[in-house]
Design a protein around this motif. Structure first.
Motif, short mmCIF file in Angstrom:
data_model
loop_
_atom_site.label_atom_id
_atom_site.label_comp_id
_atom_site.label_asym_id
_atom_site.label_seq_id
_atom_site.Cartn_x
_atom_site.Cartn_y
_atom_site.Cartn_z
N ALA B 406 29.79 54.65 41.84
CA ALA B 406 28.84 54.65 40.72
C ALA B 406 29.55 54.33 39.40
O ALA B 406 29.05 53.57 38.57
CB ALA B 406 28.12 55.99 40.63
N LEU B 407 30.76 54.90 39.25
CA LEU B 407 31.53 54.62 38.04
C LEU B 407 31.87 53.13 37.95
O LEU B 407 31.74 52.52 36.88
CB LEU B 407 32.83 55.45 38.03
N VAL B 408 32.28 52.55 39.05
CA VAL B 408 32.60 51.12 39.06
C VAL B 408 31.37 50.32 38.66
O VAL B 408 31.45 49.35 37.88
CB VAL B 408 33.10 50.68 40.47
N ASN B 409 30.22 50.75 39.15
CA ASN B 409 28.99 50.01 38.86
C ASN B 409 28.53 50.13 37.41
O ASN B 409 27.69 49.35 36.96
CB ASN B 409 27.87 50.47 39.81
N THR B 410 29.09 51.12 36.69
CA THR B 410 28.72 51.25 35.26
C THR B 410 29.42 50.22 34.39
O THR B 410 29.08 50.05 33.23
CB THR B 410 29.12 52.64 34.70
N ASP B 411 30.46 49.58 34.95
CA ASP B 411 31.29 48.69 34.13
C ASP B 411 31.19 47.29 34.71
O ASP B 411 31.70 47.03 35.81
CB ASP B 411 32.73 49.20 34.17
N ASN B 412 30.56 46.37 34.00
CA ASN B 412 30.29 45.07 34.62
C ASN B 412 31.50 44.14 34.69
O ASN B 412 31.41 43.03 35.17
CB ASN B 412 29.06 44.38 34.01
N ARG B 413 32.65 44.64 34.25
CA ARG B 413 33.87 43.85 34.48
C ARG B 413 34.36 44.04 35.93
O ARG B 413 35.25 43.34 36.39
CB ARG B 413 34.98 44.30 33.53
N PHE B 414 33.79 45.04 36.61
CA PHE B 414 34.21 45.34 37.99
C PHE B 414 33.06 45.07 38.95
O PHE B 414 31.90 45.06 38.55
CB PHE B 414 34.59 46.82 38.10
N PRO B 431 35.80 37.84 38.74
CA PRO B 431 36.25 36.55 38.19
C PRO B 431 35.70 36.34 36.78
O PRO B 431 36.41 35.86 35.90
CB PRO B 431 35.64 35.53 39.16
N CYS B 432 34.47 36.76 36.59
CA CYS B 432 33.81 36.56 35.30
C CYS B 432 34.57 37.25 34.16
O CYS B 432 34.83 36.65 33.11
CB CYS B 432 32.40 37.11 35.42
N ALA B 433 34.95 38.51 34.37
CA ALA B 433 35.68 39.26 33.34
C ALA B 433 37.00 38.59 33.02
O ALA B 433 37.44 38.54 31.87
CB ALA B 433 35.92 40.69 33.81
N ILE B 434 37.65 38.07 34.06
CA ILE B 434 38.96 37.45 33.86
C ILE B 434 38.82 36.09 33.18
O ILE B 434 39.59 35.74 32.30
CB ILE B 434 39.69 37.33 35.21
N LYS B 435 37.78 35.35 33.59
CA LYS B 435 37.56 34.00 33.05
C LYS B 435 37.31 34.01 31.55
O LYS B 435 37.59 33.04 30.87
CB LYS B 435 36.34 33.36 33.72
N LYS B 436 36.72 35.10 31.07
CA LYS B 436 36.40 35.15 29.65
C LYS B 436 37.63 35.07 28.77
O LYS B 436 37.54 34.92 27.57
CB LYS B 436 35.66 36.46 29.33
N HIS B 437 38.78 35.28 29.40
CA HIS B 437 39.99 35.33 28.59
C HIS B 437 40.76 34.02 28.59
O HIS B 437 40.63 33.20 29.47
CB HIS B 437 40.86 36.50 29.04
#
Lengths: 526, 526
Positions: B406-414, B431-437
């Motif tokens: 549930a904690l992982v699901n609260t953070d959309n980078r994961f 991939p999305c969180a990483i690509k933003k950088h």
């Protein structure tokens, strides 16, 4: 208890305990209880019959048909341990236990096991607990040094040691390594042509290892031994058997030589056997399961003479080196042979240390992936007793065995059947003593051809064997001592193995008196 | 210390200790010390880095080159344990250990090991300690009943259970039994034609068992799995692979199906797989090493549905059933298949009970002759906790895993990569969180063919995998938590396995905060 249903009281009990199965204070409380339980057990151990006297299936009716639903307190469990389990134990730590080989417990070995279990690490590779691997490297070099093994078996000399559970595993691992090395050379389709060499005194575990490794059961050559050579494997005979196999187009693979056979503690001549084996490219494993431990004493090191020609050697530290079961020490000259046969490199275990190739990953030296931190108990034993006391312990057992041997020699109704090498005495009631009695009627009184190595006829043998077999039954049914037997050259011999950690001269004397008394009664009844 | 020479002081020390290595009062004194040492260790365990931070070969230079000549006091040894060994431990009992699968310690399991070691019996056959064999018969039926195994796997129904060390041994034993049964039918010269079936998620130990058993390495069929079926082995695919082998004249032998794979705890559909296997006379072994324990809870028993069609099933009680290492439970329907492959009947072990055929001799159910009294620790665990608390423990771990999910699901980078079945959560930074950088520069921005099950191109995959791999490195180098990884469908996933006996919600929360913080820093640095 005994049902999977639950009532509300049980739920209450159950939840009160549910927080942590490893609560430190509960650990402390119950741990101290068990230390006291076991210390008391050792103090009173002589009150139990050495060999359990229960009948088959004694336990099933005493216990419930299913696991308890609700938790039960340790006090209740210990009561049941006393009531239901202790009567069904054969007390291997009882000082009157002289059966098989010893299973030597010690304070240091026990503490080592406590630490192993307490840390409960799964040491498959280096990173899973570097200390587990590195301490094993160190103590195996220490122990190898004490045995004066050639440097080639030590990490410091390019070989290395590993702790396995039992000799069976050590045999299977080395056999697999030898097999794969050979098949790589001659082609895997020739697996059915590989041949393994043993003597008729080699431990039967080697046969089992061959079965598991998929070798052809018809290709296990059992070379006979004789009393003239004290049941040791003769290099000349080995050579002729190997030559016959070579002539038949088969592929000689593996020889198991033994220092301290199970029946009579015979010692095969390692050096000369290795010379023969090397000529034919045969892997030599030295099984020193029992007697290897004695070779920490300079006066016994000659039994390992020539071991530099072998490929591997193992001994069971749980037999006569005080580590408690299980702890088999295996040294190999060529760890890569093991690794090639037994390694796996799954992604889930990838780590920088393994990738660097700077570390040992013991999972590739054994059958199983998971492994306990056994080095800890060997380290505890080596440090708590030191070389000096370890030698003292072993020498004291040998002295007690000599003492027993001398007692046997005082009574001409008994004979030592095979010369004693270590702390096992092989004896029996003589044919002569038995013949003097009425019920001994040979089927035919004309002279007969020798039927066994001892010059006795078939009828002699069966009557004498039967007498000695009954004597052992009577001894073991008394609960006062436990001895086991062997049959060599068709002769039944009684073995008295000294080596219990609590055994002293008075126990040996008591065993001798018991044997004499029972023999008296048996001869009177004849 | 560190020399094999001795001086007169050392002799004096050495002889003062030489009487008995198992003196009850010395046992009591030192035993209590170690109980306190370990209770304190558990109390302070969070102060140690979870994964050891030492460098390869840290230990060799700290220790002497050879074993001490003179005995050393326990106080000194414990000092060295603190100084030299603890830094090299990876603390599997640390509540912040979330790597691999748990190695679950417990008070009851520890007490069981103390008793096993204290009695130190070698239970190869019934007479060697009737309680060891009979208690094993009883607890294996109890445990089988808790899992709702069909009666045919229990002694009460003609089958039976045995405690082995590890799943590797259980696999090797059942594989050997299956092999010999088949070769008896088709002829031993056809050993090279036997075929074994696994999925690409099956534990690699099975491959090792095949190697040891002398099977043809080319005849291990690795059936691919996909994320669409949550990495479970599909019966239709299995059938087509078997049919191809039959068409090629090969001999299908053995299928290993898994409940709770190592990478993602996937569960193969046991019933349908057994149906396919049975058609071709293939032995089915169910490897429930990790997840089998959860099947004592009614809500998980469906994972074993159809197991009545299998030949054998094993689970590791040392993983998630609180017995401490090692304790693998193996049930078979046809004990005779094991016995025919693994039995040996040497004269030295002959006894009336075995001759009567009324008893079980477990040496014929396993690789080794010697065996520890492992039933004692399973009995201690079952009675100390009862079915109710054992279910509570397992459910609490699963609840904590759900909480982490549930904690992982609260953070959309994961993202959760594979749906959670038990108490292991498989996740990664997206991939999305990483690509933003900034540093994320795909080699080519034109659309590409899917390269993995997750619809990512090769370049995406390698950048994303590398990011997650580094994250795991940072977590583990922090010493605050230990996690391991898997690669499925070419995607690197981070696994968080809940199951430590001391683990509570705060440890899961801390792990999540650590992961988030490290990810923050890594993304900032990009």
């Amino acid at each position: 208890m005994g049902t999977l249903e639950m009532n509300s009281d049980e739920i209450a009990i159950s939840f009160s305990h549910s927080l942590s199965p490893l609560d430190p204070e509960e650990f402390r409380r119950q741990g101290h209880m068990i230390v006291d339980f076991l210390a008391d057990y050792y103090q009173n151990i002589e009150q139990y019959p050495v060999r359990s006297q229960v009948e088959p299936n004694y336990l099933r009716d005493r216990l419930p048909k299913s696991a308890p639903y609700a938790p039960e307190p340790i006090e209740k469990i210990l009561q049941d341990l006393h009531k239901d389990i202790l009567p069904g134990l054969t007390h291997w730590q009882n000082p009157n236990f002289f059966a098989h080989f010893p299973s030597s417990g010690s304070v240091a070995g026990f503490l080592g096991e406590m630490l192993i279990t307490g840390f409960n690490v799964v040491g498959f590779n280096w990173i899973s607990s570097p200390a587990a691997t590195e301490l094993e490297n160190v103590v195996m070099d220490w122990f190898g040094g004490m045995l004066k093994l050639p440097g080639s078996f030590l990490f410091s000399g390019g070989g290395g040691g590993v702790l396995q559970g039992t000799t069976c595993e050590a045999m299977l691992c080395t056999l697999t390594a030898a097999r794969d090395r050979m098949l790589k050379k001659i082609g895997k389709e020739r697996i059915g042509e590989l041949v393994v060499y043993v003597s008729d005194q080699t431990h039967f575990s080697l046969q089992k290892a061959c079965q598991i490794a998929g070798l052809n059961r018809d290709n296990i050559r059992v070379v006979p031994t004789t009393i003239g050579f004290e049941f040791s494997l003769q290099p000349g005979l080995l050579r002729s058997v190997i030559e016959a196999d070579v002539a038949a187009g088969l592929a000689p693979l593996y020889l198991c030589a033994t220092v301290g056979t199970t029946s009579t503690t015979a010692a095969d001549p390692i050096g000369p056997l290795c010379e023969v084996a090397q000529e034919f490219g045969v892997w030599v494993h030295v099984d020193a399961a029992y007697a290897g431990s004695a070779c920490i004493c300079p006066e016994f090191q000659h039994f390992l003479e020539g071991v530099e020609g072998a490929n591997s050697i193992s001994l069971n530290a749980h037999k006569w080196f005080f580590t408690t079961l299980d702890c088999c020490c295996l040294w190999v000259k060529d760890p890569n042979a093991l690794i090639e046969a037994l390694s796996t490199n799954p992604e889930c275990l990838r780590n920088h240390a393994s990738d660097s190739k700077k570390v040992v990953d013991y999972k590739d030296w054994q059958i199983s992936l998971s492994r306990r931190f056994r080095a800890l108990k060997l380290w505890m034993v080596l440090r708590s007793y030191g070389v000096s006391n370890l030698r003292n312990f072993i020498r004291s057992h040998i002295k007690m065995a000599k003492h027993f041997e001398a007692l046997v020699n005082t009574d001409n109704r008994f004979e030592i059947v095979v010369p004693r090498n270590f702390a096992v005495v092989c004896f029996r009631v003589t044919p002569c003593a038995i013949k003097k009695h009425d019920n001994y009627v040979p089927a035919d009184s004309t002279p007969k051809k020798q039927d066994n190595y001892f010059g006795e006829t078939k009828d002699d043998v069966s009557v004498v064997n039967e007498f000695n077999r009954k004597l052992v039954d009577h001894i073991n049914e008394s609960g006062q001592a436990y001895l086991t037997h062997a049959v060599v050259g068709r002769v039944y011999i009684i073995r008295l193995a000294v080596g219990g950690s609590l055994t002293d001269y008075r126990h040996v004397d008591n065993a001798w008196n018991l044997i004499k008394d029972l023999t008296d009664s048996m001869l009177k009844l004849c």
